[in-house]
Design a protein around this motif. Structure first.
Motif, PDB file in Angstrom:
ATOM      1  N   VAL A  17       0.849  -1.188   0.000  1.00 25.48           N
ATOM      2  CA  VAL A  17       0.000   0.000   0.000  1.00 25.48           C
ATOM      3  C   VAL A  17       0.884   1.238   0.000  1.00 25.48           C
ATOM      4  CG1 VAL A  17      -1.789   1.285   1.219  1.00 25.48           C
ATOM      5  CG2 VAL A  17      -1.819  -1.213   1.249  1.00 25.48           C
ATOM      6  N   VAL A  18       0.666   2.115  -0.983  1.00 27.65           N
ATOM      7  CA  VAL A  18       1.466   3.334  -1.130  1.00 27.65           C
ATOM      8  C   VAL A  18       0.528   4.530  -1.119  1.00 27.65           C
ATOM      9  CG1 VAL A  18       3.189   4.533  -2.530  1.00 27.65           C
ATOM     10  CG2 VAL A  18       3.078   2.035  -2.578  1.00 27.65           C
ATOM     11  N   THR A  19       0.843   5.519  -0.295  1.00 27.64           N
ATOM     12  CA  THR A  19       0.039   6.743  -0.261  1.00 27.64           C
ATOM     13  C   THR A  19       0.831   7.884  -0.879  1.00 27.64           C
ATOM     14  OG1 THR A  19       0.828   7.281   1.972  1.00 27.64           O
ATOM     15  CG2 THR A  19      -1.246   6.060   1.790  1.00 27.64           C
ATOM     16  N   ASN A  20       0.095   8.808  -1.479  1.00 29.36           N
ATOM     17  CA  ASN A  20       0.719   9.975  -2.097  1.00 29.36           C
ATOM     18  C   ASN A  20      -0.324  11.068  -2.193  1.00 29.36           C
ATOM     19  OD1 ASN A  20       2.258  11.805  -3.443  1.00 29.36           O
ATOM     20  ND2 ASN A  20       2.631  10.549  -5.253  1.00 29.36           N
ATOM     21  N   ALA A  21      -0.314  11.980  -1.238  1.00 34.32           N
ATOM     22  CA  ALA A  21      -1.325  13.039  -1.191  1.00 34.32           C
ATOM     23  C   ALA A  21      -1.093  14.035  -2.319  1.00 34.32           C
ATOM     24  CB  ALA A  21      -1.277  13.754   0.157  1.00 34.32           C
ATOM     25  N   GLU A  22      -2.154  14.339  -3.014  1.00 31.95           N
ATOM     26  CA  GLU A  22      -2.100  15.335  -4.083  1.00 31.95           C
ATOM     27  C   GLU A  22      -3.187  16.372  -3.827  1.00 31.95           C
ATOM     28  OE1 GLU A  22      -2.501  13.321  -7.744  1.00 31.95           O
ATOM     29  OE2 GLU A  22      -0.566  12.278  -7.604  1.00 31.95           O
ATOM     30  N   GLU A  23      -2.764  17.624  -3.792  1.00 30.77           N
ATOM     31  CA  GLU A  23      -3.681  18.738  -3.558  1.00 30.77           C
ATOM     32  C   GLU A  23      -4.481  18.540  -2.278  1.00 30.77           C
ATOM     33  OE1 GLU A  23      -6.068  19.228  -6.995  1.00 30.77           O
ATOM     34  OE2 GLU A  23      -4.368  19.687  -8.314  1.00 30.77           O
ATOM     35  N   GLY A  24      -3.809  18.018  -1.238  1.00 27.31           N
ATOM     36  CA  GLY A  24      -4.430  17.885   0.071  1.00 27.31           C
ATOM     37  C   GLY A  24      -5.277  16.646   0.245  1.00 27.31           C
ATOM     38  N   GLU A  25      -5.422  15.810  -0.808  1.00 26.37           N
ATOM     39  CA  GLU A  25      -6.233  14.602  -0.704  1.00 26.37           C
ATOM     40  C   GLU A  25      -5.336  13.398  -0.431  1.00 26.37           C
ATOM     41  OE1 GLU A  25     -10.204  15.287  -3.364  1.00 26.37           O
ATOM     42  OE2 GLU A  25      -8.483  14.344  -4.323  1.00 26.37           O
ATOM     43  N   GLY A  26      -5.774  12.543   0.497  1.00 25.38           N
ATOM     44  CA  GLY A  26      -5.011  11.348   0.828  1.00 25.38           C
ATOM     45  C   GLY A  26      -5.315  10.216  -0.134  1.00 25.38           C
TER      46      GLY A  26
END
Length: 379
Positions: free
Chosen positions: A309-318
């Protein structure tokens, strides 16, 4: 309409012939809030079997003892109240374990964990690899042979056993402390045992060892080659390390930006995130929500795949996605984008079985379950 406290998915081995045809199909072992253990068909939800545990003890947790084809049901801990202490009443019983054989589901009995036998300061008990592992508040773990404990007890029989209102009696009696097979002082993360020959992983309880993982031989406690692992990561969540579930003897070390195999039989395989450049104007955590971060790893043994599982927030979204890697080479096979947002302030669990991926997230007091089915890709 009954609340489930815990559940396990149960699938029989392919090389065994079982008495009932229903035993060959996947089933869900579900523990209810009023102390019933149900075996339900995983395909239809039909009730296949049920056992009443006890009217005297509150059971809440389920756990596998895979090597012995058993499962255990653990009760809540008995807490000594201030009123009891003032009255001089000593509560010796800490908890109870109900033990079952599976394939078919059959009662072994209930064992009481008490202070008279195992000592004071017990914080937790688990059953694994044929041993009873007892954790203590003084940051130590002791292992006992479970076979030694049940040697003089027999399987329970009779119509009233496992039926309401009687449940299962405490038939596995321990009067003297069994021999200690192994003992180690460790941090609150406990100790893990695995590999071949047998090794164990632990973090010493001293402050200067915080963040390190020591790998030692179970036979004589000697340190393994490259036996101290430290990722030196600066993150809110600590790195994790565990023996690979594929019984290869390898160890998986998971950090926020790196996943590596330790002590593999072949050359080491390292899987790192592709990442994106972050200009740091201040000291940033390695698992900062704004950068790509590994959150958890699950292994699917039948497909021999690792789900990362990889997370990468873009424009404040998780936002999060799951990368499926070949277990042997580490090569990326497929990427699956999760539809739901991934909020790091809440607890998450991931389950991977054949073509099904389940993501459970907790939001305050509510839980949400997301189920994904993998489909074959056509080139």
């Amino acid at each position: 309409m009954e609340k489930f406290e815990d559940a396990l998915l149960c699938q029989s081995p392919l090389d065994k012939t079982l008495a009932s045809p229903s035993d060959h199909k996947p089933s869900l072992l579900a523990l209810t809030a009023n102390n019933w253990l149900y075996r339900l068909s995983a395909e239809t939800g039909e009730e296949l079997q049920r056992v009443y545990l006890s009217s005297n003890h509150k059971f809440r947790y389920l756990g596998w003892e895979v090597s012995q084809e058993m499962l255990y049901v653990k009760s809540v801990q008995n807490k000594e109240t201030p009123l009891a202490r003032q009255a001089g009443i000593t509560q010796n019983t800490v908890m109870h374990l109900a033990i079952f054989h599976v394939f078919p589901l059959q009662i072994v009995g209930i064992v009481e964990i008490n202070k008279r036998v195992f000592g004071n300061g017990i914080t937790d008990v688990v059953l694994s690899q044929g041993v009873l592992a007892v954790s203590y508040s003084n940051k130590s773990v002791k292992l006992y042979s479970f076979e030694h404990i049940v040697h003089r007890s027999s399987l329970l029989r009779g119509r009233t056993v496992g039926e309401a209102p009687f449940g299962i009696p405490v038939n596995i009696q321990i009067t003297d402390c069994p021999p200690v097979l192994f003992e180690v002082s460790c941090s609150s993360n406990g100790v893990q045992i695995g590999g071949y020959p047998w090794h164990y992983i632990y973090t010493p309880p001293h402050k200067n060892h915080k963040g390190t993982h020591h790998i030692c031989s179970l036979k004589d406690k000697t340190m393994a080659t490259n036996g101290i692992q430290n990722m030196n990561c600066c993150s809110l969540e600590s790195d994790g390390i565990f023996f690979h579930p594929d019984d290869s003897g390898r160890i998986i070390h998971v950090g926020p930006t790196t996943i590596k195999y330790v002590q593999p039989p072949t050359s080491q395989v390292t899987v790192t995130s592709s990442g994106r450049t972050v200009k740091r104007r201040f000291h940033q955590l390695d698992d900062d929500p704004d950068q790509e971060t590994f959150r958890m790893v699950e292994y699917e043994d039948e497909l021999d795949l690792l789900a990362v599982v990889v997370t990468n927030a873009e424009e404040g979204e998780g936002r999060a996605h799951i990368r499926l890697h070949d277990n042997q080479s580490g090569q990326l096979q497929r990427t699956i984008d999760l539809v739901e947002l991934w909020d790091e302030t809440y607890r998450h669990e991931l389950f991977f079985d054949k073509d099904t991926i389940v993501h459970i997230e907790q939001k305050n007091t509510k839980f949400c379950c997301h189920v994904y089915k993998l489909k074959a890709t056509r080139e």
